[in-house]
Design a protein around this motif. Structure first.
Motif, mmCIF file in Angstrom:
data_model
loop_
_atom_site.group_PDB
_atom_site.id
_atom_site.type_symbol
_atom_site.label_atom_id
_atom_site.label_comp_id
_atom_site.label_asym_id
_atom_site.label_seq_id
_atom_site.Cartn_x
_atom_site.Cartn_y
_atom_site.Cartn_z
ATOM 1 N N GLU A 276 0.830 -1.211 0.000
ATOM 2 C CA GLU A 276 0.000 0.000 0.000
ATOM 3 C C GLU A 276 0.869 1.268 0.000
ATOM 4 O O GLU A 276 0.548 2.245 -0.679
ATOM 5 C CB GLU A 276 -0.948 -0.026 1.209
ATOM 6 C CG GLU A 276 -1.763 1.244 1.430
ATOM 7 C CD GLU A 276 -2.828 1.544 0.345
ATOM 8 O OE1 GLU A 276 -2.784 0.922 -0.723
ATOM 9 O OE2 GLU A 276 -3.667 2.433 0.590
ATOM 10 N N ARG A 279 1.900 1.842 -3.462
ATOM 11 C CA ARG A 279 0.801 2.372 -4.275
ATOM 12 C C ARG A 279 0.486 3.820 -3.924
ATOM 13 O O ARG A 279 0.324 4.682 -4.791
ATOM 14 C CB ARG A 279 -0.476 1.525 -4.051
ATOM 15 C CG ARG A 279 -1.656 1.982 -4.891
ATOM 16 C CD ARG A 279 -2.988 1.564 -4.316
ATOM 17 N NE ARG A 279 -3.336 2.290 -3.096
ATOM 18 C CZ ARG A 279 -3.862 3.520 -3.059
ATOM 19 N NH1 ARG A 279 -4.076 4.192 -4.171
ATOM 20 N NH2 ARG A 279 -4.146 4.110 -1.895
ATOM 21 N N TYR A 280 0.430 4.092 -2.639
ATOM 22 C CA TYR A 280 -0.096 5.362 -2.124
ATOM 23 C C TYR A 280 0.818 6.545 -2.452
ATOM 24 O O TYR A 280 0.361 7.634 -2.774
ATOM 25 C CB TYR A 280 -0.251 5.194 -0.617
ATOM 26 C CG TYR A 280 -0.767 6.398 0.127
ATOM 27 C CD1 TYR A 280 -2.108 6.774 0.029
ATOM 28 C CD2 TYR A 280 0.068 7.131 0.967
ATOM 29 C CE1 TYR A 280 -2.590 7.862 0.736
ATOM 30 C CE2 TYR A 280 -0.406 8.218 1.683
ATOM 31 C CZ TYR A 280 -1.731 8.581 1.563
ATOM 32 O OH TYR A 280 -2.217 9.651 2.264
ATOM 33 N N ASP A 330 -4.877 2.796 3.142
ATOM 34 C CA ASP A 330 -5.491 1.669 3.848
ATOM 35 C C ASP A 330 -4.476 0.529 3.822
ATOM 36 O O ASP A 330 -4.364 -0.205 2.831
ATOM 37 C CB ASP A 330 -6.797 1.255 3.162
ATOM 38 C CG ASP A 330 -7.398 0.020 3.811
ATOM 39 O OD1 ASP A 330 -6.791 -0.519 4.772
ATOM 40 O OD2 ASP A 330 -8.467 -0.435 3.358
ATOM 41 N N THR A 331 -3.728 0.418 4.939
ATOM 42 C CA THR A 331 -2.620 -0.546 4.974
ATOM 43 C C THR A 331 -3.105 -1.996 5.000
ATOM 44 O O THR A 331 -2.287 -2.912 5.004
ATOM 45 C CB THR A 331 -1.718 -0.279 6.193
ATOM 46 O OG1 THR A 331 -2.533 -0.125 7.343
ATOM 47 C CG2 THR A 331 -0.885 0.973 5.991
ATOM 48 N N ARG A 333 -5.492 -2.942 2.673
ATOM 49 C CA ARG A 333 -6.091 -3.242 1.356
ATOM 50 C C ARG A 333 -5.130 -4.106 0.519
ATOM 51 O O ARG A 333 -3.911 -3.995 0.641
ATOM 52 C CB ARG A 333 -6.443 -1.962 0.600
ATOM 53 C CG ARG A 333 -5.300 -1.344 -0.144
ATOM 54 C CD ARG A 333 -5.776 -0.398 -1.250
ATOM 55 N NE ARG A 333 -6.141 0.929 -0.789
ATOM 56 C CZ ARG A 333 -6.947 1.735 -1.455
ATOM 57 N NH1 ARG A 333 -7.506 1.334 -2.590
ATOM 58 N NH2 ARG A 333 -7.219 2.939 -0.999
ATOM 59 N N ALA A 335 -3.214 -4.169 -2.261
ATOM 60 C CA ALA A 335 -2.782 -3.200 -3.279
ATOM 61 C C ALA A 335 -1.955 -3.851 -4.374
ATOM 62 O O ALA A 335 -1.358 -3.159 -5.192
ATOM 63 C CB ALA A 335 -1.995 -2.072 -2.617
ATOM 64 N N HIS A 338 -0.222 -2.933 -8.242
ATOM 65 C CA HIS A 338 0.242 -1.552 -8.429
ATOM 66 C C HIS A 338 1.419 -1.549 -9.406
ATOM 67 O O HIS A 338 2.061 -2.593 -9.635
ATOM 68 C CB HIS A 338 0.629 -0.923 -7.088
ATOM 69 C CG HIS A 338 1.789 -1.603 -6.430
ATOM 70 N ND1 HIS A 338 3.066 -1.539 -6.921
ATOM 71 C CD2 HIS A 338 1.863 -2.399 -5.321
ATOM 72 C CE1 HIS A 338 3.874 -2.249 -6.156
ATOM 73 N NE2 HIS A 338 3.165 -2.792 -5.184
#
Ligand code: HEM
Length: 400
Positions: A276, A279-280, A330-331, A333, A335, A338
């Motif tokens: 995440e 991604r974030y 949202d750690t 989720r 992800a 990505h």
């Protein structure tokens, strides 16, 4: 079909570098591609949606051209890098790329890098001892950056005494440094690795550079310039990126204390959280230079042949069509999928190592300190002046 050539291009300016997320939020809903203009490089096409970015990363009509990429820089920088350094695996198309990747990929499998675990743990512990003793530190300078430099140097067999130099040389390549700085660093790093390769040939050690000097796959081996370019690529690709993953991840947690507490209570969630973080706030903002060899369609837009294409991994990873509620950290989720490590033939060869380093580093940091807080106002944080990397110049923290 949409024709973007008459539209005013997006300016790659200070705001785009410092707050790309905000710029991309404003662009949402306006299509997957736009024209961009830059001060020091020709106009380009910026791809910002997930499906388009993923497709282009794997499209052979969107190719590398290391000599043309050099033309994007002023002439003296081009000379300094010359085709020696820039003609590396990341800047090659098949069949060159396939051959170079085959020679190096064995060293980076999850199994191969797992052997580095005790060494990474020791480096992390030493660095955190120092952080603990000082109490207030810049976490980039004192933790996130020295760790990957130490690890990649160890892996390659760069002697301890030279590691500081190696780090100083690679910095100008990711920051928008002066042409003189890049030129000087290019000359020095080339001379350094050429000499180190001679040493490894005569007196091989238990390290990757010695292996690469002697490796033979299907009767093929790396030439001298290829060895220098590979060493440069691994050093360059292996540390700034990983440092950004660690520092961007810590910053994300500092801004979301509930998620920091949850991870501290249950560190088994770290591997998911790391995906995440990737991604974030992706450590590489725009993928490396590519050019269309034929017209290529992205959604409703046709990018003509012979164009400079910028694929934004950061924007693609924030595409709501692929990742619901993309601005929310949202750690927990899933992800995966990505594009932070790229996609297609150039997918990051160091991904298993980066994940391992981040897991050990963030795990140890959370376990060690009950109090980890930003030391200063969040709006004073400064980001590196680069469209290639997305990373903080400094992350001042207090630890307890
Ligand atoms: C969080 C850390 C990292 C991130 C986000 C990252 C990201 C990337 C990305 C996006 C690419 C593809 C670029 C493109 O297609 O334009 C790439 C390629 C590459 N990365 Fe990484 N990287 C990381 C860590 C590392 C490490 C630790 C190493 C090596 C020690 C490494 C070595 C490479 C190499 C050699 C390539 C070129 C692969 C090829 O051309 O086939 N990277 N990386």
């Amino acid at each position: 079909m949409t024709d973007l050539r008459s539209e005013a291009p997006l300016r790659v300016n200070r705001r785009f570098v410092h707050d790309p997320h905000e710029v991309y939020r404003e662009l949402r809903g306006t299509g997957p591609v736009r024209r961009v203009s830059m001060t020091a490089a020709p106009d380009a096409w910026l791809v910002t949606d997930y499906a388009g970015a993923r497709a282009l990363l794997a499209d052979p009509r969107v190719a590398k051209d290391h000599l043309r990429a050099l033309e994007l820089y002023p002439a003296d920088v081009g000379l300094a890098l010359s085709s020696d350094l820039s003609h590396n695996m990341l800047q090659s198309d098949p069949p060159d790329h396939t051959r170079l990747r085959k020679l190096v990929s064995k060293a980076f499998t999850a199994k191969a890098v797992a052997r580095l675990t005790p060494r990474i743990e020791r480096v992390v512990d030493d660095l955190l001892d120092d952080v603990a003793a000082r109490g207030r530190v810049d976490l980039v300078e004192s933790f996130a950056l020295p760790l990957p430099i130490e690890v990649i140097s160890e892996l390659l067999g760069v002697p301890h005494a030279d590691r500081k130099k190696v780090r100083e040389w690679s910095t100008p390549f990711v920051l928008a440094s002066s042409t003189e700085e890049v030129a000087k660093a290019g000359r020095e790093i080339k001379a350094y690795f050429a000499a180190l390769i001679v040493e490894k040939r005569e007196d091989p050690g238990d390290d990757l550079l010695s292996d690469l000097v002697h490796v033979m796959v299907d009767g093929d081996r790396l030439s001298e310039p290829e060895l220098v370019a590979m060493a440069f690529l691994l050093v360059f690709a292996g540390h700034e990126t990983t440092a950004n993953l660690i520092a961007n991840g810590v910053l994300a947690l500092l801004r979301h204390p509930d998620q920091m507490a949850a991870l501290k209570a249950d560190p088994t969630g770290l591997p998911t959280a790391i995906e995440e973080f990737l991604r974030y706030d992706s450590p590489i903002h725009i993928a490396t230079t590519r050019f269309t060899t034929e017209p290529v369609r992205v959604g409703d837009v046709e990018i003509p042949a012979d164009q400079f294409v910028m694929i934004s991994l950061l924007a693609a990873n924030q595409d709501g069509a692929r990742f619901p509620d993309p601005d929310t950290l949202d750690t927990t989720r899933p992800a995966t999928g990505h594009l932070a490590f790229g996609h297609g033939i150039h997918y990051c060869v160091g991904a298993p190592l980066a994940r391992l380093e981040a897991r050990i580093a963030l795990g140890a940091l959370l376990a060690r300190f009950d109090g980890l807080a930003l030391d200063g106002a969040p709006d004073e944080l400064v980001w590196r002046r680069s469209t290639l990397v997305r990373g903080l110049s400094a992350l001042p923290v207090r630890v307890r």
